[in-house]
Write a protein that holds these residues in place. Structure first.
Motif, short mmCIF file in Angstrom:
data_model
loop_
_atom_site.label_atom_id
_atom_site.label_comp_id
_atom_site.label_asym_id
_atom_site.label_seq_id
_atom_site.Cartn_x
_atom_site.Cartn_y
_atom_site.Cartn_z
N ARG A 40 1.09 9.11 -8.14
CA ARG A 40 2.27 8.84 -8.97
C ARG A 40 2.88 7.49 -8.60
O ARG A 40 3.31 6.73 -9.48
N MET A 41 2.93 7.18 -7.31
CA MET A 41 3.48 5.89 -6.88
C MET A 41 2.62 4.74 -7.42
O MET A 41 3.15 3.72 -7.90
N VAL A 42 1.30 4.91 -7.33
CA VAL A 42 0.40 3.87 -7.85
C VAL A 42 0.57 3.74 -9.36
O VAL A 42 0.60 2.64 -9.92
N ARG A 43 0.70 4.86 -10.03
CA ARG A 43 0.84 4.88 -11.49
C ARG A 43 2.06 4.07 -11.93
O ARG A 43 2.06 3.43 -12.98
N HIS A 44 3.12 4.10 -11.12
CA HIS A 44 4.35 3.37 -11.44
C HIS A 44 4.32 1.94 -10.91
O HIS A 44 5.34 1.24 -10.96
N GLY A 45 3.19 1.49 -10.41
CA GLY A 45 3.05 0.10 -10.01
C GLY A 45 3.72 -0.26 -8.70
O GLY A 45 3.96 -1.45 -8.42
N LEU A 46 4.01 0.72 -7.86
CA LEU A 46 4.70 0.45 -6.60
C LEU A 46 3.76 -0.03 -5.51
O LEU A 46 4.20 -0.56 -4.49
N GLY A 47 2.49 0.17 -5.69
CA GLY A 47 1.51 -0.27 -4.70
C GLY A 47 0.13 0.20 -5.10
O GLY A 47 -0.07 0.75 -6.19
N ILE A 48 -0.84 -0.07 -4.22
CA ILE A 48 -2.20 0.41 -4.44
C ILE A 48 -2.54 1.38 -3.32
O ILE A 48 -1.83 1.47 -2.32
N ALA A 49 -3.64 2.12 -3.50
CA ALA A 49 -4.04 3.10 -2.49
C ALA A 49 -5.53 3.01 -2.25
O ALA A 49 -6.29 2.51 -3.09
N PHE A 61 0.82 -1.21 0.00
CA PHE A 61 0.00 0.00 0.00
C PHE A 61 0.86 1.26 0.00
O PHE A 61 1.95 1.29 0.56
N VAL A 62 0.30 2.28 -0.64
CA VAL A 62 0.82 3.64 -0.54
C VAL A 62 -0.20 4.42 0.28
O VAL A 62 -1.39 4.41 -0.06
N ASP A 63 0.23 5.05 1.37
CA ASP A 63 -0.73 5.74 2.23
C ASP A 63 -0.06 6.93 2.91
O ASP A 63 1.14 7.15 2.77
N PHE A 64 -0.88 7.68 3.66
CA PHE A 64 -0.36 8.81 4.42
C PHE A 64 0.34 8.32 5.68
O PHE A 64 0.35 7.12 5.97
N ALA A 65 0.92 9.25 6.43
CA ALA A 65 1.72 8.89 7.60
C ALA A 65 0.87 8.20 8.67
O ALA A 65 -0.30 8.56 8.89
N GLU A 66 1.48 7.23 9.33
CA GLU A 66 0.80 6.53 10.42
C GLU A 66 0.43 7.53 11.52
O GLU A 66 1.20 8.40 11.87
N GLY A 67 -0.80 7.38 12.05
CA GLY A 67 -1.27 8.28 13.10
C GLY A 67 -2.04 9.47 12.61
O GLY A 67 -2.68 10.17 13.40
N SER A 68 -2.00 9.74 11.30
CA SER A 68 -2.73 10.89 10.75
C SER A 68 -4.19 10.50 10.54
O SER A 68 -4.54 9.33 10.36
N ALA A 69 -5.08 11.51 10.55
CA ALA A 69 -6.50 11.26 10.31
C ALA A 69 -6.72 10.71 8.90
O ALA A 69 -7.61 9.88 8.69
N ALA A 70 -5.90 11.15 7.94
CA ALA A 70 -6.02 10.66 6.57
C ALA A 70 -5.73 9.17 6.47
O ALA A 70 -6.29 8.47 5.62
N ARG A 71 -4.86 8.69 7.33
CA ARG A 71 -4.50 7.26 7.35
C ARG A 71 -5.47 6.45 8.23
O ARG A 71 -5.72 5.27 7.99
N ALA A 72 -6.03 7.10 9.26
CA ALA A 72 -6.81 6.38 10.28
C ALA A 72 -8.01 5.66 9.69
O ALA A 72 -8.36 4.56 10.13
#
Length: 297
Positions: free
Chosen positions: A231-240, A193-204
């Motif tokens: 961009r990370m997803v576009r390059h196949g590095l993970g999903i979001a 996965f590509v995600d926001f920082a751990e502990g952030s509301a966006a990640r929660a």
């Protein structure tokens, strides 16, 4: 002591340089330095330590700065209130927003606001939901747009729900999941996965959904913006996992509904105290009720 001297001190503190501060204030350096020295003499304490390499606040300067900011803000507010009494909205408007806001077309709202109130200086800041609550509470922002889990209620501010919706899995076109009509979290748990920082509301929102399903996932890449995530997803590095309405704008990526996926609520927040004329006009444009809450409410 006068307001202009406070502006000079604030400029020096923010630039850590007398020359740059003078340029910002449109004054020659010698005059600015003289005014700061006069203020220090009046206060009986040095506000800055000056060396050939740097300028930094002393303990006295650190103590003086918040009060100086408050005095300047109060003066600005007084001017704005007087102007509003004569029918003119002026002053400053500071708005914060998450980058994935979809409930409000913020550029369109700000364009209309500027058309109606051209004398207001507008600033927009990209801020995390947690910091945004803090900055609205202490007056650094007039209003903010949050993206939070359903159970999150911001403390110390007034708020209104704007939208409520599910996340979708965002994948590259060549990813095996791109062909699926829908998936559940069990199908996603082994993905990077590509995600926001751990502990952030966006990640929660995503973390809570996996925890509720009794699953643990691997967030291989933590990023600070939705643009970099795409961009990370576009390059196949993970999903979001992203809000469906926001993901729909990523036309070169595939969005796959997640039956038990995370839910996000977008909220508008503003101060519990009487807003400035500029802030009141902005909130009115959004249909927010800024009248004082009833006692006990």
């Amino acid at each position: 002591m006068d307001l202009q001297q406070m502006r000079y001190v604030l400029a020096v503190a923010e630039t850590a340089n007398f020359t740059r501060a003078a340029e910002r204030c449109h004054i020659v350096q010698s005059a600015l330095s003289h005014q700061v020295a006069r203020l220090e003499q009046e206060l009986g304490a040095r506000l800055f330590e000056r060396t050939s390499r740097r300028v930094r606040l002393t303990a006295a300067g650190e103590a003086f700065l918040p009060a100086a900011r408050q005095a300047l803000e109060a003066a600005e507010r007084a001017r704005a209130e007087v102007a509003a009494a004569t029918g003119e909205i002026r002053g400053r408007l500071a708005v914060g927003s998450i980058p994935t806001l979809t409930a409000v077309d913020l550029p369109a709202v700000l364009r209309e606001y500027r058309r109606r109130y051209p004398r207001v200086r507008i600033s927009l800041r990209a801020v995390s939901s947690e910091r945004m609550v803090e900055q609205v509470r202490d007056g650094r922002l007039d209003a903010g747009f949050l993206g939070v889990p359903p159970g999150f209620r911001p403390q110390g501010v007034r708020d209104r729900e704007l939208a409520h919706g599910r996340h979708v899995a965002v994948v590259a076109p060549g990813h095996p999941l791109a062909r699926e009509r829908e998936v559940d979290l069990h199908r996603l748990v082994d993905e990077d996965f590509v995600d926001f920082a751990e502990g952030s509301a966006a990640r929660a929102q995503s973390d809570e959904a996996f925890a509720a399903a009794g699953l643990r996932r691997d967030v291989a890449f933590e990023v600070s913006s939705a643009e970099l995530m795409a961009r990370m997803v576009r390059h196949g590095l993970g999903i979001a996992l992203l809000p469906a309405t926001f993901a729909a704008e990523l036309h070169d990526l595939r969005s796959v509904p997640v039956t038990d996926g995370p839910v996000r609520v977008e909220r508008l927040i503003w101060s519990r105290f009487a807003p400035s004329p500029a802030a009141a006009a902005f909130l009115a444009l959004l249909g927010a009720d800024t009248s004082p809450p009833e006692a006990g409410g």
